[in-house]
Write a protein that holds these residues in place. Structure first.
Motif, mmCIF file in Angstrom:
data_model
loop_
_atom_site.group_PDB
_atom_site.id
_atom_site.type_symbol
_atom_site.label_atom_id
_atom_site.label_comp_id
_atom_site.label_asym_id
_atom_site.label_seq_id
_atom_site.Cartn_x
_atom_site.Cartn_y
_atom_site.Cartn_z
ATOM 1 N N MET A 94 22.106 71.562 25.961
ATOM 2 C CA MET A 94 22.271 72.400 24.784
ATOM 3 C C MET A 94 21.360 73.619 24.885
ATOM 4 O O MET A 94 20.227 73.517 25.285
ATOM 5 C CB MET A 94 21.866 71.630 23.528
ATOM 6 N N HIS A 95 21.881 74.752 24.476
ATOM 7 C CA HIS A 95 21.041 75.942 24.489
ATOM 8 C C HIS A 95 20.365 76.115 23.141
ATOM 9 O O HIS A 95 20.926 75.840 22.099
ATOM 10 C CB HIS A 95 21.856 77.177 24.844
ATOM 11 N N GLU A 145 30.410 77.114 31.926
ATOM 12 C CA GLU A 145 29.926 75.954 31.172
ATOM 13 C C GLU A 145 29.534 74.792 32.081
ATOM 14 O O GLU A 145 30.208 74.520 33.065
ATOM 15 C CB GLU A 145 31.008 75.447 30.223
ATOM 16 N N CYS A 146 28.481 74.080 31.679
ATOM 17 C CA CYS A 146 27.961 72.966 32.466
ATOM 18 C C CYS A 146 28.582 71.630 32.048
ATOM 19 O O CYS A 146 28.060 70.577 32.390
ATOM 20 C CB CYS A 146 26.444 72.916 32.340
ATOM 21 N N HIS A 147 29.650 71.692 31.290
ATOM 22 C CA HIS A 147 30.305 70.473 30.810
ATOM 23 C C HIS A 147 31.713 70.847 30.353
ATOM 24 O O HIS A 147 31.980 72.011 30.032
ATOM 25 C CB HIS A 147 29.544 69.896 29.613
ATOM 26 N N ASP A 192 34.587 70.639 27.401
ATOM 27 C CA ASP A 192 34.612 70.364 25.967
ATOM 28 C C ASP A 192 36.052 70.022 25.574
ATOM 29 O O ASP A 192 36.982 70.158 26.383
ATOM 30 C CB ASP A 192 34.011 71.513 25.145
ATOM 31 N N VAL A 230 32.088 67.795 34.496
ATOM 32 C CA VAL A 230 31.212 68.555 35.389
ATOM 33 C C VAL A 230 29.965 67.713 35.693
ATOM 34 O O VAL A 230 29.485 66.989 34.827
ATOM 35 C CB VAL A 230 30.792 69.883 34.708
ATOM 36 N N ASN A 278 26.602 66.592 35.599
ATOM 37 C CA ASN A 278 25.524 66.966 34.671
ATOM 38 C C ASN A 278 25.225 65.733 33.824
ATOM 39 O O ASN A 278 26.147 65.126 33.274
ATOM 40 C CB ASN A 278 26.027 68.134 33.797
ATOM 41 N N LEU A 279 23.967 65.347 33.708
ATOM 42 C CA LEU A 279 23.612 64.162 32.907
ATOM 43 C C LEU A 279 23.118 64.528 31.513
ATOM 44 O O LEU A 279 22.638 63.668 30.787
ATOM 45 C CB LEU A 279 22.553 63.325 33.624
ATOM 46 N N VAL A 280 23.203 65.808 31.140
ATOM 47 C CA VAL A 280 22.652 66.203 29.843
ATOM 48 C C VAL A 280 23.777 66.552 28.855
ATOM 49 O O VAL A 280 24.139 65.764 27.994
ATOM 50 C CB VAL A 280 21.656 67.377 29.990
ATOM 51 N N CYS A 281 24.374 67.721 29.010
ATOM 52 C CA CYS A 281 25.249 68.270 27.969
ATOM 53 C C CYS A 281 26.565 67.521 27.737
ATOM 54 O O CYS A 281 27.033 67.484 26.589
ATOM 55 C CB CYS A 281 25.508 69.739 28.231
ATOM 56 N N ASP A 319 27.037 65.376 24.574
ATOM 57 C CA ASP A 319 27.246 65.940 23.235
ATOM 58 C C ASP A 319 28.690 66.312 22.938
ATOM 59 O O ASP A 319 28.996 66.687 21.811
ATOM 60 C CB ASP A 319 26.395 67.207 23.057
ATOM 61 N N PHE A 320 29.546 66.269 23.955
ATOM 62 C CA PHE A 320 30.909 66.768 23.782
ATOM 63 C C PHE A 320 31.964 65.710 24.097
ATOM 64 O O PHE A 320 32.526 65.702 25.192
ATOM 65 C CB PHE A 320 31.132 68.009 24.667
ATOM 66 N N ASP A 354 20.296 59.801 26.432
ATOM 67 C CA ASP A 354 21.420 60.141 25.550
ATOM 68 C C ASP A 354 22.773 59.784 26.159
ATOM 69 O O ASP A 354 23.621 59.183 25.501
ATOM 70 C CB ASP A 354 21.417 61.647 25.246
#
Lengths: 217, 217
Positions: B1-2, B95-97, B99, B123, B125-128, B131-132, B157
């Protein structure tokens, strides 16, 4: 990057980041500190590489500190501290990358008068860190053979924005069926053949001196 | 998240994502399609796992399609197509994910009347991605031993938001000095001991049937 409706806001965020990165740069320069932002994928070996370089620099009398950036927890920070190097933790909370402002705040926890070199370990991510310069002298991207041979093709931005590109874990390339030369060729094609990707193995201590030379440390 | 100044906008983005995810869910249900979102780190083996599961399902007469999500390029999409499975590419651009809206648009390129199962490869990535939600029946997180033993501690998360957690490349755990049981214990601690992490090796064909069973496929 998140796809927000108001594109102007994205530019505002990036411009504000760059302004603070500029401040960080001058703050570090005023203290004669050489700084390096280590970006790269999860598990590429960023922490292990920083620890290894720091050991070699300490042996030469160079004073090093690292900022360990992670979403949460103190794993990398603890590994750094246990290795005997000075380190400061920086958790992003939800963010998938460090930004200049987080680094700026963290610099208040670093004794800038007592160090020669500052390493910043970014959050494991090959996408967003590319957009957020932190104000360091060098930006380095670290990937490893275990991630496959398509990393440069899939994430060109971060390679274009990095001064030094490193391919780690070349010692297990065969075990994971990856040809390092494919990655190296993709990188040379992307960067116009002007830059060489450094092939290293932190575990086997291959290529560490070449990384140190590339960073003029 | 930014980290954007207007926090309200973040919630708006996430709420809008969830609304579209809800639409996707019903669109897929209306066509009796079982759907799975494969999230996970770069090089964890998401593409290889999807291809392997698809092979096994095809042998049982199940019709499968995958959406290959990546920032740029067609590497995963091409690997899927070459394996003989149906696939559609979805590039995020910056985008890194993925949506829900990107998936919604991509679904127009999928013949929903002709498939039973839809896999979506997110994508790396273990973060963003956490959230989506995309509107799938299952959310799966895939990591591999090569990423180190601290992945669950560093990225709680995505494990909390996943229905199934998979640890790939257990065949080379020794070669990369990682004890899979540390990762499994972290996961069980995080999830209250109610869920088991599946230990697999796509390359050695270990544990694939357990993944298929966990997804009720």
């Amino acid at each position: 990057m998140h796809n927000i409706t108001n594109v102007g806001m994205e530019y505002d965020v990036l411009r504000e980041n760059n302004n603070i990165a500029h401040e960080n740069y001058h703050m570090l320069k005023d203290h004669n500190i050489v700084s390096v932002d280590f970006m790269g994928s999860i598990g590429a070996g960023k922490t292990a590489l920083i620890i290894k370089i720091a050991e070699k620099l300490r042996a030469k009398g160079v004073k090093v500190c690292a900022i360990a950036g992670d979403v949460t927890g103190v794993d990398d920070f603890t590994r750094m501290e246990k290795s005997g190097m000075e380190a400061v933790n920086c958790n992003t909370g939800k963010e998938c990358h460090l930004d200049a402002n987080m680094v700026h705040k963290t610099l208040h926890n670093v004794d800038l008068n007592s160090i020669d070199v500052l390493f910043i370990e970014n959050v494991g991510n090959l996408v967003c860190p590319a957009d957020f310069p932190l104000g360091t002298d060098y930006r380095v991207v670290v990937i490893s053979t275990t991630e496959g041979d398509d990393m440069v093709r899939k994430h060109p931005d971060i390679f274009i924005h990095s001064d030094v590109a490193i391919l780690n874990k070349i010692d297990i390339a065969d075990a994971v069926d990856v040809d390092p030369e494919v990655i190296v060729r993709d990188y040379e094609k992307l960067t116009g053949g002007n830059k060489k990707m450094l092939k290293i193995s932190v575990k086997k201590e291959i290529g560490i001196d070449e990384v140190i030379a590339a960073l003029n440390l």
